[in-house]
Design a protein around this motif. Sequence first.
Motif, PDB file in Angstrom:
ATOM      1  N   ALA A  84       0.841  -1.216   0.000  1.00 57.27           N
ATOM      2  CA  ALA A  84       0.000   0.000   0.000  1.00 57.27           C
ATOM      3  C   ALA A  84       0.870   1.257   0.000  1.00 57.27           C
ATOM      4  CB  ALA A  84      -0.925  -0.005   1.221  1.00 57.27           C
ATOM      5  N   ALA A  85       1.947   1.255   0.806  1.00 59.19           N
ATOM      6  CA  ALA A  85       2.824   2.430   0.850  1.00 59.19           C
ATOM      7  C   ALA A  85       3.475   2.663  -0.508  1.00 59.19           C
ATOM      8  CB  ALA A  85       3.897   2.228   1.912  1.00 59.19           C
ATOM      9  N   LEU A  86       3.876   1.573  -1.167  1.00 61.38           N
ATOM     10  CA  LEU A  86       4.518   1.720  -2.479  1.00 61.38           C
ATOM     11  C   LEU A  86       3.511   2.168  -3.538  1.00 61.38           C
ATOM     12  CD1 LEU A  86       6.902  -1.280  -2.131  1.00 61.38           C
ATOM     13  CD2 LEU A  86       7.633   1.019  -2.713  1.00 61.38           C
ATOM     14  N   ILE A  87       2.237   1.716  -3.410  1.00 62.49           N
ATOM     15  CA  ILE A  87       1.204   2.206  -4.339  1.00 62.49           C
ATOM     16  C   ILE A  87       1.085   3.725  -4.164  1.00 62.49           C
ATOM     17  CG2 ILE A  87      -1.267   2.175  -4.912  1.00 62.49           C
ATOM     18  CD1 ILE A  87      -1.332  -0.764  -4.051  1.00 62.49           C
ATOM     19  N   GLY A  88       1.108   4.179  -2.902  1.00 63.15           N
ATOM     20  CA  GLY A  88       1.041   5.622  -2.628  1.00 63.15           C
ATOM     21  C   GLY A  88       2.212   6.358  -3.244  1.00 63.15           C
TER      22      GLY A  88
END
Lengths: 504, 169
Positions: free
Chosen positions: A169-173
């Motif tokens: 999720a952090a990398l998608i952000g």
Amino acid sequence: MEMFLQGAAEVLSAPTLLYMLIGSIAGIIAAAIPGFTVTMAIVLTLPLTFAMEPLQGISVMLSVYVGGYTGGLISAALLGIPGTPSAVATTFDAFPMSRNGEPGRALSIGVWASFFGTIISTLVLIVAAPPLAIFAVRLGPWEYFSLIVFALSIVASLVGNSLQRGLIAALIGLAMSTVGTDPILGRPRFDFGLEVLAAGLPFLVVLIGIFAISQLASEVEDARAIQKGEKLVQGEIDFKTWQVMREVVMRPVNLIRSSIVGVLIGALPGAGGSIANLVAYDQAKRASKTPDEFGKGIADGVVASESGNSATAGGGLIPLIALGIPGSAVDAILMASLMVHGISVGPRLIMDNADLVYGMFVAMAVASCMMLVVCIVSMRAFLRVAEVPKWAMVPVVLVCCVVGAFALNNRVTDLYLLGAVGLLGYALRALDYPLAPLVLGVILGPIAETNLRRALMTDADWTLFLTRPVSLLFLIAGLASVAWAVRSHLKGRTQRQAQKEKTP
Amino acid sequence: MSHDGQADRKTESGEIARLLSYAVLLAVSVGLFWEASTIPTSRFEVLGAGAFPMLVHGVLILLLLSAIIGSLRQLPRHAYARFASDFGDWAKARRLVFVLFLCLGLYLSALPIVGYPAATFVFLAVLQLWFAPKTKTAAIIVLFLAIVFSLGLNWLFAEVFNVFLPRGS
């Protein structure tokens, strides 16, 4: 002392107090609406202060500022939607507390924590403004990049059930933050010729879409309950003012630590409240004897987030007053307001206009008292929101989100983006991805990229990230932070497995 | 079926849905990694505009591959056969969510064409009437809220804040 009294007298005059009261109410209401940030409220206030005396005008804007940081708490606690980016971490515990039948307590803890956070930051501002400001501006892109790496390491403790999905999720952000023009040379990236992507994904639109739209959609999952007229929050509509005040004061370490985190991050240009609340929450969780209770409605979580974000108001003023450097968009508007009145902002501000600077300190303290009074008097009315049935509330808040997203840039394409991001947010929520790391990635992505590239443009030597002491310190802190989170995550998993094996 | 059996089945279907999401994200991430690699570098800096996105997507691809392998190892073969019917049940239980997103999509598309007041009035009236209990009181509240948040909010923004919401073409 004479200058202090002069400034205090001007702030404490009846007309200034009246204007500040109106400003405080306006700030709270504006920030309670998802999508209406403190910055927008201040921008709308600026023209109204042109006709006022400089100190009067800036006092009104400070009251909007302080009120706004608290207002974000209302929708965070009652709806699970952060009214402003600085209230993201507030949703983690204030919302579950409301859902557990204590909406009044959730709001009350937040309001008191905000009050003490602002007061502590004002005290720090008075004592430490010049040395802190000098330290903050000495940091180069290496230190900023390492700071962001440290801030990103917080993701590890916000991941919820799965470390892997949290990191994804952090990398998608971070990936979402790279859409649009690149922050150094302005080269278009990943827009595929579409107008909607050309300007990038504004993080406020992402925040509203990811948190608000997905939360509102999940409110209507139970068709039978909503058609029966189920209320948004069931529980005690009681603010419990003094009882909760004692509860907050009995957490002095958490309160002071979170406020100091808020001041320090607020003093760094470009960081601000949107990071401070998450860092303060993370630190409180690590220091807690019951870290597993965080995210389930624990008072410590609300205290950390709200005192942390409110303390950035004072922290942000440090570089502004000491050096004339605005640390955030809000501080830039405050600076513009001073300049409109012909006051030159810079290192000589405190020498040439001591009454004004001391007046600003007094105004900060008065604004936080005013926010407290307004909240205590009106919170019962705000809590009535919790009694509105979902069938009426969900569509109305959806419209507020749409208006908020449009009013940010007056762009219709932002609305299409809002719908798409909302759908993505709901899908990710349904698939049990944590949403906070994604939003953190969107906020920190551009700052990380800008500083990484700027550092290497200044000097191509990569080792500078390790040889500059402050940068190294941040990197070590980031590494330790990830190691701690991974350790406690593995420990928790082993405990859960052992428990599962025990139960027949 | 026992309660535990139902819970296991739900967990397995959820894991299949996540596996699908990893696959979709992987495809998007690989595409964007390749796109980032085609962005020309500048002679003014060591890293170009494509370097940071390549770093992000590179790590994301590795994480997604490990997530896919983990999911495939975790899922029993018979779980895939039940996924379609489980997904159907899940979607049926959340029919109002689909109504909400459908109405939101139509509302956002109509906003620039018919303008904020008309689009918002219709959106609020339709969605609230759909959700609300079918009583006269509820209908009156719906009408009141639709007027306040369409015409009222439009007036407030235009007259007080000088912000003009979409007026339609």
